[in-house]
Structures are given as structure tokens and as C-alpha cells.
Write a protein that holds these residues in place. Sequence first.
Motif, PDB file in Angstrom:
ATOM      1  N   PHE A   1      20.365   6.483   3.898  1.00  0.00           N
ATOM      2  CA  PHE A   1      19.171   6.384   5.113  1.00  0.00           C
ATOM      3  C   PHE A   1      17.882   5.961   4.430  1.00  0.00           C
ATOM      4  O   PHE A   1      17.372   5.178   5.466  1.00  0.00           O
ATOM      5  CB  PHE A   1      18.877   8.012   5.373  1.00  0.00           C
ATOM      6  N   ASP A   2      17.320   6.138   3.537  1.00  0.00           N
ATOM      7  CA  ASP A   2      16.097   5.679   2.939  1.00  0.00           C
ATOM      8  C   ASP A   2      16.021   5.155   1.526  1.00  0.00           C
ATOM      9  O   ASP A   2      15.083   5.526   0.815  1.00  0.00           O
ATOM     10  CB  ASP A   2      14.988   6.947   3.111  1.00  0.00           C
ATOM     11  N   ALA A   3      16.781   3.852   1.611  1.00  0.00           N
ATOM     12  CA  ALA A   3      17.056   3.435   0.251  1.00  0.00           C
ATOM     13  C   ALA A   3      15.798   2.514   0.040  1.00  0.00           C
ATOM     14  O   ALA A   3      15.674   2.491  -1.269  1.00  0.00           O
ATOM     15  CB  ALA A   3      18.396   2.391   0.276  1.00  0.00           C
ATOM     16  N   TRP A   4      14.891   2.212   0.766  1.00  0.00           N
ATOM     17  CA  TRP A   4      13.675   1.670   0.689  1.00  0.00           C
ATOM     18  C   TRP A   4      12.685   2.129  -0.128  1.00  0.00           C
ATOM     19  O   TRP A   4      12.042   1.983  -0.663  1.00  0.00           O
ATOM     20  CB  TRP A   4      13.191   1.016   1.960  1.00  0.00           C
ATOM     21  N   PHE A   5      12.616   3.595   0.179  1.00  0.00           N
ATOM     22  CA  PHE A   5      12.148   4.639  -0.826  1.00  0.00           C
ATOM     23  C   PHE A   5      12.501   4.708  -2.293  1.00  0.00           C
ATOM     24  O   PHE A   5      11.335   4.757  -3.172  1.00  0.00           O
ATOM     25  CB  PHE A   5      12.282   6.113  -0.055  1.00  0.00           C
ATOM     26  N   ASP A   6      13.605   4.514  -2.447  1.00  0.00           N
ATOM     27  CA  ASP A   6      13.944   4.528  -3.903  1.00  0.00           C
ATOM     28  C   ASP A   6      13.391   3.283  -4.803  1.00  0.00           C
ATOM     29  O   ASP A   6      12.974   3.253  -5.758  1.00  0.00           O
ATOM     30  CB  ASP A   6      15.479   4.366  -4.102  1.00  0.00           C
ATOM     31  N   ARG A   7      13.515   2.147  -3.785  1.00  0.00           N
ATOM     32  CA  ARG A   7      12.843   1.059  -4.385  1.00  0.00           C
ATOM     33  C   ARG A   7      11.360   1.205  -4.533  1.00  0.00           C
ATOM     34  O   ARG A   7      10.791   0.611  -5.706  1.00  0.00           O
ATOM     35  CB  ARG A   7      13.241  -0.321  -3.290  1.00  0.00           C
ATOM     36  N   LEU A   8      10.585   1.817  -3.574  1.00  0.00           N
ATOM     37  CA  LEU A   8       9.332   2.062  -3.740  1.00  0.00           C
ATOM     38  C   LEU A   8       8.861   3.049  -5.040  1.00  0.00           C
ATOM     39  O   LEU A   8       8.091   2.552  -5.885  1.00  0.00           O
ATOM     40  CB  LEU A   8       8.746   2.654  -2.561  1.00  0.00           C
ATOM     41  N   ALA A   9       9.882   4.036  -5.169  1.00  0.00           N
ATOM     42  CA  ALA A   9       9.711   4.823  -6.236  1.00  0.00           C
ATOM     43  C   ALA A   9       9.754   4.192  -7.590  1.00  0.00           C
ATOM     44  O   ALA A   9       9.160   4.429  -8.471  1.00  0.00           O
ATOM     45  CB  ALA A   9      10.678   6.122  -6.235  1.00  0.00           C
TER      46      ALA A   9
ATOM     47  N   SER B   1       0.578  -1.225   0.043  1.00  0.00           N
ATOM     48  CA  SER B   1      -0.075  -0.016   0.192  1.00  0.00           C
ATOM     49  C   SER B   1       0.814   1.247  -0.026  1.00  0.00           C
ATOM     50  O   SER B   1       0.431   2.147  -0.445  1.00  0.00           O
ATOM     51  CB  SER B   1      -0.820  -0.020   1.247  1.00  0.00           C
ATOM     52  N   ASP B   2       1.965   1.205   0.403  1.00  0.00           N
ATOM     53  CA  ASP B   2       3.065   2.271   0.339  1.00  0.00           C
ATOM     54  C   ASP B   2       3.634   2.668  -1.003  1.00  0.00           C
ATOM     55  O   ASP B   2       3.471   3.891  -1.281  1.00  0.00           O
ATOM     56  CB  ASP B   2       4.221   2.080   1.319  1.00  0.00           C
ATOM     57  N   ALA B   3       3.672   1.633  -1.752  1.00  0.00           N
ATOM     58  CA  ALA B   3       3.832   1.917  -3.245  1.00  0.00           C
ATOM     59  C   ALA B   3       2.727   2.607  -3.890  1.00  0.00           C
ATOM     60  O   ALA B   3       3.030   3.287  -4.825  1.00  0.00           O
ATOM     61  CB  ALA B   3       4.395   0.584  -3.890  1.00  0.00           C
ATOM     62  N   GLU B   4       1.545   2.033  -3.398  1.00  0.00           N
ATOM     63  CA  GLU B   4       0.321   2.803  -4.077  1.00  0.00           C
ATOM     64  C   GLU B   4       0.419   4.413  -3.648  1.00  0.00           C
ATOM     65  O   GLU B   4      -0.247   5.014  -4.364  1.00  0.00           O
ATOM     66  CB  GLU B   4      -0.827   2.171  -3.292  1.00  0.00           C
ATOM     67  N   ALA B   5       0.678   4.645  -2.457  1.00  0.00           N
ATOM     68  CA  ALA B   5       0.844   5.991  -2.090  1.00  0.00           C
ATOM     69  C   ALA B   5       1.645   7.007  -2.872  1.00  0.00           C
ATOM     70  O   ALA B   5       1.403   8.119  -2.761  1.00  0.00           O
ATOM     71  CB  ALA B   5       1.318   6.094  -0.471  1.00  0.00           C
ATOM     72  N   LEU B   6       2.442   6.309  -3.640  1.00  0.00           N
ATOM     73  CA  LEU B   6       3.389   7.212  -4.370  1.00  0.00           C
ATOM     74  C   LEU B   6       2.956   7.492  -5.754  1.00  0.00           C
ATOM     75  O   LEU B   6       3.460   8.120  -6.627  1.00  0.00           O
ATOM     76  CB  LEU B   6       4.827   6.561  -4.486  1.00  0.00           C
ATOM     77  N   ARG B   7       1.775   6.756  -6.143  1.00  0.00           N
ATOM     78  CA  ARG B   7       1.200   6.868  -7.440  1.00  0.00           C
ATOM     79  C   ARG B   7       0.526   8.168  -7.718  1.00  0.00           C
ATOM     80  O   ARG B   7      -0.038   8.725  -6.919  1.00  0.00           O
ATOM     81  CB  ARG B   7      -0.072   5.689  -7.695  1.00  0.00           C
ATOM     82  N   GLY B   8       0.940   8.685  -8.760  1.00  0.00           N
ATOM     83  CA  GLY B   8       0.411  10.013  -9.390  1.00  0.00           C
ATOM     84  C   GLY B   8       1.160  11.128  -8.700  1.00  0.00           C
ATOM     85  O   GLY B   8       0.879  12.584  -8.749  1.00  0.00           O
ATOM     86  N   ALA B   9       2.467  10.879  -7.918  1.00  0.00           N
ATOM     87  CA  ALA B   9       3.150  12.151  -7.087  1.00  0.00           C
ATOM     88  C   ALA B   9       3.682  12.990  -8.300  1.00  0.00           C
ATOM     89  O   ALA B   9       4.345  12.453  -9.203  1.00  0.00           O
ATOM     90  CB  ALA B   9       4.013  11.392  -6.317  1.00  0.00           C
ATOM     91  N   ALA B  10       3.610  14.297  -8.054  1.00  0.00           N
ATOM     92  CA  ALA B  10       4.494  15.225  -8.892  1.00  0.00           C
ATOM     93  C   ALA B  10       5.943  15.102  -8.528  1.00  0.00           C
ATOM     94  O   ALA B  10       6.821  15.742  -9.019  1.00  0.00           O
ATOM     95  CB  ALA B  10       3.876  16.583  -8.795  1.00  0.00           C
ATOM     96  N   VAL B  11       6.176  14.940  -6.902  1.00  0.00           N
ATOM     97  CA  VAL B  11       7.455  15.207  -6.540  1.00  0.00           C
ATOM     98  C   VAL B  11       7.435  14.115  -5.392  1.00  0.00           C
ATOM     99  O   VAL B  11       6.684  13.862  -4.616  1.00  0.00           O
ATOM    100  CB  VAL B  11       7.674  16.514  -5.996  1.00  0.00           C
ATOM    101  N   LEU B  12       8.864  13.855  -5.281  1.00  0.00           N
ATOM    102  CA  LEU B  12       9.239  12.819  -4.256  1.00  0.00           C
ATOM    103  C   LEU B  12      10.341  13.182  -3.553  1.00  0.00           C
ATOM    104  O   LEU B  12      11.265  13.757  -4.213  1.00  0.00           O
ATOM    105  CB  LEU B  12       9.648  11.325  -4.767  1.00  0.00           C
TER     106      LEU B  12
END
Length: 312
Positions: A87-95, A69-80
Motif C-alpha cells: 500500500f505504502d511502498a513509497w514510505f519504505d523508500r523515504l525511510a 521535505s517528507d524525507a526530512e520529516a522522518l529524521r530523528g524518528a523513534a518509530v515509523l
Amino acid sequence: MRRRSLLALPLLAAALPRPGLAQAPGRPLAVASFSILGDMVRQVAGDQAALRVIAGPDTDPHAFQPRPSDAEALRGAAVLVRNGLGFDAWFDRLARAATAARPPVMVTATEGITPRSMEAHAHSHGGMERRQQHSVGPRRIPDPHAWQDLRLAQDYARTIARGLAAAGIAAPEGEAFVQRLAALDAWVRQQVATVPEARRRVITAHDAFGYFGAAYGIQFLAPQGVSTAAEPSAAEVARLIRQIRAEGITAVFVEAATSPATLERLAQEAGVRVRGRLYADALSPPGGPAATFEAMVRHNVGLMVPAMRGEA
Ligand code: ZN
């Protein structure tokens, strides 16, 4: 005809944005990896962007394990917005997983910052490094906790404002936020100046305050390395206990969003009292003592200064 429209109406209603969703129609979406960056985006952008934060308040970003569901939260984002420096390499994978169709602007808040390096403790990121540690000795890795130096936090704010602009989002509050951080930096210096130099020592759970210590002249000692991922060694805990006793250190803290067990045991064995909870890598929920980045700094300094002075 009449039947068709009756059928169509509920479908239409379901497709409309529901009240209470973070993404209001027309407002571009900004997604931040963790709560401190989320607050910075909010302070800089005001209401110009809808905001989502993946690792929220009271959540340790080091140990964060994203859900689908966290990957879903990034959908349609204009900016990450991410911290970077590992520190937050997991966020890159989500992106990568979530936004392949239309890539958003990726802002790295530490871009352009020369990182401090720190010793990768034997336990810093689990098994692999532990094995390497025994064969090659201490390694140096970049310290990701740069937001703790309020001069660097001003760089964060400017970098975030530029990134928002690149995504077409105005940052009307950006300069005011930078000015407040500069004033906060001066206030922290004033506060620390009231502590005798020899007493500027703080023990806390993990190595999150390297930048803070370097900026404001405080020595931080922690039984756990740069990450919160693993248990400190018994030898390290014993060494700290000896140091607390030998140097009369009185400022001992647990950290929010990490287990207090090691520090509580350490304080007890050293015969000192835990002086409260510092916020290092995550904010408190709204209504808590560190609901914004600025409140977090005031909270931490407000606890540290009397504790370092040895006041009851
Ligand atoms: Zn940390």
C-alpha cells in the motif's frame, strides 16, 4: 567579551526548539505513512509521542509522491508506522533515504494479518501490469485495505502499541482504543442488520471495501481496481451501469481523495443519485466528517445503510 555574547545570543535562540513544532523536546517522534495510521498512533499513544503523518487528510496514499521535505520529516524518528501489503511502498523508500544513520523501529500495521487477495484489474498500477494482464489474465494480489474490518483494526492497534513499546514509547490508551473498536464493530453489525440481505450492495470508486464487505456481509462493486492510479475501462463502467439497473442498486458513492468524475457519470447514466462521499483511504481534515478513524467508520456506515435501504 560583550560583543561576543551579543553575537552568540541570536545563534543560541535559533537553535532552541520553536514553539509550534510537532516534536516537543523530550517526546519521541512517531511518523505514520498515512492519515488513518496517524490517528491510530495518536489514539494508542495519547500524548506520549510527537506525531507526524506523511500522506495527510484528504490525500490519496496510492498516488502519493513524496517530496524531499517528507524525507526530512522522518529524521530523528523513534518509530515509523506503515500499512504494508504494497500500500505504502513509497514510505519504505523515504525511510531508507532518511534514517540510515540511526534506524528507527519500523512497525508494519498488517503484520500477522492474513490478507484477502483481490483481482489485479488491468489498470491497477499502470502500464506494466496492463501489458501483463493481456498476456496472462487476471492476477491475484494482496488487498492492503485491512483497516476497514474493525476486528483487523483492533490487530492494527495492538501491533502499533507493541511497536511503540519496542521504541520505548508508552501506549497508555491502547487497550481503551481496542475496546472502542470492538464496540464500533458491534454497532456496524447492528446497522447492517437493518438492511434486507438482497439490498446489501454498494457501488463506490475503487476496491477499498473488500475487507469491510467480507466482515459485514455487503457486496461492494467498483469500476476501479485496488489502486486509484488509473482510469477504469469503458467496458467495466458499462457493465456496472447494467448491474445497477438490473438489480435496482441505490447505494452509489464517490470517495473522498479520489476524483468523483467516473462515479458521477456512471450514476447519471444509470439514472441513480450519488449518495455522498465515503472515506476509504484517508481521513478528512480536523472539523470534517471523518477526522478520526472511528468518525470515518460512523460516517461511512451512516451514509451506506439508508442508501442501501433505498430511503430518500
Ligand atoms: Zn485504496
